[in-house]
Design an enzyme around this catalytic site. Structure first.
Site, PDB file in Angstrom:
ATOM      1  N   ASP A  57     -30.692 -14.211  -9.419  1.00 40.49           N
ATOM      2  CA  ASP A  57     -30.739 -15.568  -9.955  1.00 40.49           C
ATOM      3  C   ASP A  57     -31.961 -16.252  -9.346  1.00 40.49           C
ATOM      4  O   ASP A  57     -32.404 -15.901  -8.251  1.00 40.49           O
ATOM      5  CB  ASP A  57     -29.486 -16.351  -9.538  1.00 40.49           C
ATOM      6  CG  ASP A  57     -28.240 -15.898 -10.292  1.00 40.49           C
ATOM      7  OD1 ASP A  57     -28.297 -14.853 -10.973  1.00 40.49           O
ATOM      8  OD2 ASP A  57     -27.214 -16.590 -10.181  1.00 40.49           O
ATOM      9  N   HIS A 133     -30.528  -7.122  -7.099  1.00 36.78           N
ATOM     10  CA  HIS A 133     -30.176  -5.857  -7.735  1.00 36.78           C
ATOM     11  C   HIS A 133     -31.426  -5.121  -8.200  1.00 36.78           C
ATOM     12  O   HIS A 133     -32.525  -5.679  -8.205  1.00 36.78           O
ATOM     13  CB  HIS A 133     -29.271  -6.119  -8.942  1.00 36.78           C
ATOM     14  CG  HIS A 133     -27.992  -6.821  -8.604  1.00 36.78           C
ATOM     15  ND1 HIS A 133     -26.747  -6.225  -8.724  1.00 36.78           N
ATOM     16  CD2 HIS A 133     -27.744  -8.084  -8.151  1.00 36.78           C
ATOM     17  CE1 HIS A 133     -25.805  -7.084  -8.370  1.00 36.78           C
ATOM     18  NE2 HIS A 133     -26.384  -8.219  -8.011  1.00 36.78           N
ATOM     19  N   SER A 244     -34.759 -17.790  -0.770  1.00 39.45           N
ATOM     20  CA  SER A 244     -35.837 -16.859  -0.509  1.00 39.45           C
ATOM     21  C   SER A 244     -36.587 -16.534  -1.796  1.00 39.45           C
ATOM     22  O   SER A 244     -36.468 -17.250  -2.785  1.00 39.45           O
ATOM     23  CB  SER A 244     -35.298 -15.587   0.147  1.00 39.45           C
ATOM     24  OG  SER A 244     -36.329 -14.947   0.865  1.00 39.45           O
TER      25      SER A 244
END
Length: 275
Positions: A57, A133, A244
């Site tokens: 995201d 991911h 981050s």
């Protein structure tokens, strides 16, 4: 006391707890666990029609072709590709066969004739889902860990500090996909030196002492198996604490196109680009 703190955080950063695998706030023993909360299995369907998906995201800061060995962290502010990834001592683990010393660092990464080098920068805000991911089907051959600073990677800060991503602690995963070179770099931020890669138990980040410009290399070919670590698109790869940035740098045919707009919000599993 924890629940009021979590509720304040949820309200401040717009966290959608209905997506969380565990919605009960009492389940989370500390704020770190809350940051790293997992999602319900169907909360992020993985796009099947595009070859590269968003690994997390976040917000798209910049994307496009790499030009003149420089990559933009935000529009108009660049950093050196070579400084960011480090010297190509790791290229022996990849199928990079260009031995011409006169070629540029950028050209050396492109393994197949007719390909270009592309990049995409995704900023994870404090309220975002903080696991990341695999963005495609690929093989991870090498890990390079740069200890470093933990300055904020907020887009507002990134506009003012040149080569911000080169100063901060980061973990570069390099390997190859069907079209050649592929890399994913997890960049630390304020109080986010803790970067975890699920298949890499030897990685230890957030060390209080480090030498500026130093790095640690690890080969998944020579130390684990000759095939490296095979990752499937959408597979769990790692996690951050708090906010981050993830930077993808990869080669692809010239007809590769991004399915993005600068500044757009994106979720893990949504399309980044295709051929």
């Amino acid at each position: 006391m924890r629940k009021p703190v979590y509720n304040l955080y949820i309200w401040t950063f717009g966290v959608n707890m209905k997506e969380a695998a565990v919605e009960d706030l009492q389940h989370y023993r500390n704020l770190s666990e809350f940051f790293r909360r997992k999602l319900k299995p169907q909360a992020r369907p993985v796009c099947d029609s595009h070859c590269v998906i968003s690994p997390s995201d976040g917000k798209i800061l910049h994307f496009g072709r790499v030009k003149n060995c420089q990559v933009e962290q935000v529009k108009g502010v660049t950093y050196s590709l070579e400084t960011f990834l480090g010297p190509q001592t790791w290229s022996e683990n990849l199928e990079i066969s260009n031995n011409n010393t006169e070629t540029t660092f950028q050209e050396h990464l492109v393994t197949k004739e007719g390909n270009d080098l592309y990049h995409c920068v995704i900023y994870l805000a404090p309220g975002d889902y903080h696991c990341f991911h695999s963005p495609t089907d690929w093989r991870v051959s090498h890990r390079r860990h740069f200890p470093g600073s933990l300055m904020s990677v907020n887009p507002g800060v990134a506009r003012w500090i040149k080569e911000l991503f080169c100063h901060n602690e980061r973990v570069v995963l390099a390997g190859d996909w069907t079209h050649g070179f592929f890399s994913l770099t997890a960049v630390g931020a304020t109080n986010v030196g803790s970067i975890r890669i699920y298949f890499d138990n030897d990685l230890h980040t957030n060390s209080p002492r480090y030498m500026k410009g130093s790095y640690n290399d690890f080969s998944f070919i020579t130390n684990n198996n000759k095939g490296g670590v095979t990752m499937q698109k959408g597979e769990h790869l790692g996690e951050f604490n708090l906010g981050s940035t993830i930077v993808l740098i990869f080669e692809a045919p010239k007809d590769f196109t991004f399915n993005l707009k600068p500044g757009q919000k994106i979720r893990f599993g949504e399309a980044l680009g295709s051929i």
